[in-house]
Design an enzyme around this catalytic site. Structure first.
Site, PDB file in Angstrom:
ATOM      1  N   ASP A  11       0.879  -1.173   0.000  1.00  0.00           N
ATOM      2  CA  ASP A  11       0.000   0.000   0.000  1.00  0.00           C
ATOM      3  C   ASP A  11       0.915   1.222   0.000  1.00  0.00           C
ATOM      4  OD1 ASP A  11      -1.745   2.093   0.491  1.00  0.00           O
ATOM      5  OD2 ASP A  11      -2.191   1.485   2.563  1.00  0.00           O
ATOM      6  N   LYS A  72       2.883  11.363  -3.611  1.00  0.00           N
ATOM      7  CA  LYS A  72       1.712  10.760  -4.246  1.00  0.00           C
ATOM      8  C   LYS A  72       0.752  11.826  -4.780  1.00  0.00           C
ATOM      9  CE  LYS A  72      -1.802   7.191  -3.264  1.00  0.00           C
ATOM     10  NZ  LYS A  72      -2.215   6.170  -2.272  1.00  0.00           N
ATOM     11  N   GLU A 177      -7.524   0.602  -3.951  1.00  0.00           N
ATOM     12  CA  GLU A 177      -7.458   0.495  -2.493  1.00  0.00           C
ATOM     13  C   GLU A 177      -8.757  -0.008  -1.844  1.00  0.00           C
ATOM     14  OE1 GLU A 177      -6.050   4.392  -1.538  1.00  0.00           O
ATOM     15  OE2 GLU A 177      -4.071   4.009  -2.404  1.00  0.00           O
ATOM     16  N   ASP A 205     -12.923   4.944   2.510  1.00  0.00           N
ATOM     17  CA  ASP A 205     -11.461   4.982   2.611  1.00  0.00           C
ATOM     18  C   ASP A 205     -10.976   6.427   2.570  1.00  0.00           C
ATOM     19  OD1 ASP A 205      -8.751   4.671   2.453  1.00  0.00           O
ATOM     20  OD2 ASP A 205      -8.748   3.353   0.709  1.00  0.00           O
TER      21      ASP A 205
END
Length: 620
Positions: A11, A72, A177, A205
């Site tokens: 992850d 990211k 994810e 999430d």
């Protein structure tokens, strides 16, 4: 499939990363050299060395301009993106754009100024996770399943794969994810091994920098995404920044000085804000204390949970709107959702949980899977499956994803004909029939678009190709079959064929466009905001096509009849040419204008055949 029999799941998070492996019939989340099961996605450069993970974060306040986080938020994006420009104002490190409008991070490493791409920096974090796994397993790790937010566009997904390649990793699959988290939930609740179990589960999430909502149907050996929605630029970092801006303004009011002028001061205050946010998840108030924050001034300020919630309420409420959108796309009432699973560290915020409980009208949310580790857990399971693991619990488990945007081709009038709608389960294959738009047309351009708007100009062109050697004939006589096939990794193949001749052409779109950071979200939002505009365009286009069809049908009708005198034929030819000329000159006419001209043309045709025996225009 993994060649050496070992594969891990990673992850790669905005703020923290995590690695797991399937071992001894279960998933092991692997701790790093500091004993922590998650590792900061942080890289630092000094005059002597490079730090990654905990070591990098621990020295960030002393070395803010060369300590890089949030890579990211840059990966797969353009330097000119509005969100990149906005984020840069709060980052202590320097970001510049290269000639291709790609962002580069500038650092001072061993006394030399260097530029790194987001892919390079992300590869350093991935390399750290690879090292953590190899140290634990005692063997080399080459194969990986890596996770990305569900709403990452293709450029961002490809950039993530490039980062893995730089780190010496072979990507078996890019897994979204929420789906990975659903695997963790399904296995923990033994749903995937129970033939009688079936649940609709909403994965909420909310991580450090991205937000996804996915509705999934979980049953034996099958996890299927029903719909997904999200924001690739929303998370804990934004909540920290709201606090940071609040205290920067307060310091400015109190001391008449701007902390933003000093990178170290800004970074130290940001770290204090992040700690305060965490404390406010279990306390109603806390105090921020930073010694010698700016120009020797000690800073101390109180913050309550209520104030923190007020500063971020619009962001929290936007999360609930995204949940509503996901349910609407899945055509599911909220009462049919069996469980709401919290994933990501930001779901620990009490107000977020409270808003979800209120919306779903229930007292409890699912908190029995670790929100920091669930995504890596699911990635590790998928890695095991792809590496040939024959454990009965997981060997037949199938993960079915969806495509986040509608896919289609350009058709007459500048409209997009959707072939694969948004939130369609993939892999999938859909075929539709089209025909030529002009007389004696011998070739057709198949232009492939992605987006939610009616007009192609409002969507994103992914690619195009020509289908040639069509048999000449009247408009609509040549039939073209167009097939869209999309695989589990989102690779789109488009085929076009003229069934009569067997002539065929195709295109494979591996990287479906270079969309900017907010373009996917903008397309969906604009589809709602400009719904009236889109509907009006559809009405106009349909009216135009109805008029055009009428013109050609009348022309063909008269061609088939030999009872017409030369003078009538001349009048018909004149009327036909006049109508086509008007259409060409009035491409943006109103609906009523097309309808009026159509009635006028029909009236002329009726008048011309009046009195000719056995000629019935109603046959058209």
């Amino acid at each position: 499939m993994a060649k050496n029999g070992v594969a891990v799941g990673i992850d790669l998070g905005t703020t923290y990363s995590c690695v797991g492996v399937w071992q001894h019939d279960r998933v092991e989340i692997i701790a790093n050299d500091q004993g922590n099961r998650t590792t900061p996605s942080c890289v630092a450069f000094t005059d002597t060395e490079r730090f990654i993970g905990d070591a990098a974060k621990n020295q960030s306040a002393l070395n803010p301009t060369s300590t890089i986080f949030d890579a990211k938020r840059l990966i797969g994006r353009r330097f000119s993106d509005s969100t990149v420009q906005s984020d840069m104002k709060l980052w202590p490190f320097k970001v510049v754009g290269d000639f291709g409008d790609k962002p580069k991070i500038v650092v001072n490493y061993r006394g030399v100024e260097k530029e790194f791409s987001p892919e390079e920096l992300s590869s350093m974090v991935l390399n750290k996770m690879k090292d953590v796994a190899e140290e634990y397993l005692g063997k080399e790790v080459k194969d990986v399943v890596i996770t990305v937010p569900a709403h990452f566009n293709d450029s961002q997904r490809q950039a993530t794969k490039d980062a893995a390649k730089i780190a010496g990793l072979d990507v078996l699959r890019v897994l979204v994810e929420p789906t990975a988290a659903a695997v963790a939930y399904g296995l923990e609740h033994k749903l995937t091994s129970n033939p009688m179990a079936q649940k609709n589960v909403l994965i909420f999430d909310l991580g450090g920098g991205t937000f996804d909502v996915s509705l999934l149907k979980i049953r034996k050996d099958n996890i299927e995404v029903q719909a997904t929605a999200g924001n690739t630029h929303l998370g804990g970092e934004d909540f920290d920044n709201r606090l940071l801006n609040h205290f920067v303004e307060e310091f400015k009011r109190k001391h008449k000085k701007d902390i933003c002028r000093n990178a170290k001061s800004l970074r130290r205050l940001k770290i204090a804000c992040e700690k305060a946010k965490r404390v406010l998840s279990y306390n109603n108030k806390t105090t921020i204390d930073v010694d010698a924050l700016y120009e020797g001034i000690d800073y101390s300020a109180k913050i309550t949970r209520a104030r923190f919630e007020n500063l971020n309420m619009d962001l929290f409420l936007s999360c609930i709107e995204t949940v509503k959108k996901c349910l609407e796309d899945a055509r599911m009432d909220k009462s049919k959702v069996h469980d709401i699973v919290l994933v990501g560290g930001s779901t620990r915020i009490p107000k977020v949980q409270q808003l979800l409980q209120q919306f779903f009208d229930r007292e409890e949310l699912c908190k029995n899977i670790n929100p920091d580790e669930a995504v890596a857990y699911g990635a590790a399971v998928e890695a095991a499956i792809l590496s040939g693991e024959d454990n009965q619990i997981i060997k037949n488990l199938m993960l079915l994803d969806v495509t986040p945007l509608s896919l289609g081709i350009a058709v007459e009038g500048g409209a997009m004909s959707v072939i694969i709608p948004r939130n369609t389960t993939i892999p999938n294959s859909v075929e539709k029939q089209f025909s030529t738009a002009e007389d004696d047309q011998t070739s057709a351009t198949i232009a492939v678009f992605e987006g939610e708007r009616t007009r192609i100009t409002d969507n994103s062109l992914l690619g195009h190709f020509e289908l040639s050697d069509l048999p000449p004939g009247p408009r609509g006589s040549a039939q073209i079959s167009v097939m869209f096939t999309i695989d589990a990794n989102g690779v789109l193949s488009v085929f076009a064929e003229n069934k009569a001749t067997g002539v065929r052409n195709s295109i494979k779109i591996i990287r479906r466009g270079t969309l900017k950071e907010d373009e996917i979200e903008r397309m969906i939002k604009e589809a709602e905001q400009f719904k009236i505009e889109d509907e009006e365009f559809t009405r106009k286009n349909n009216a135009m096509l109805a008029f055009k069809d009428c013109i050609y049908k009348m022309r063909d009708f008269f061609k088939r009849n030999n009872k017409l005198e030369a003078s009538v034929k001349k009048m018909i030819k004149y009327s036909f040419e006049d109508a086509i000329e008007w259409l060409d000159a009035n491409k943006n006419a109103e609906v009523y204008e097309y309808e009026f001209k159509k009635k006028q043309f029909e009236a002329i045709c009726n008048h011309l055949v009046a009195g000719i025996a056995d000629l019935k225009i109603e046959e058209v």
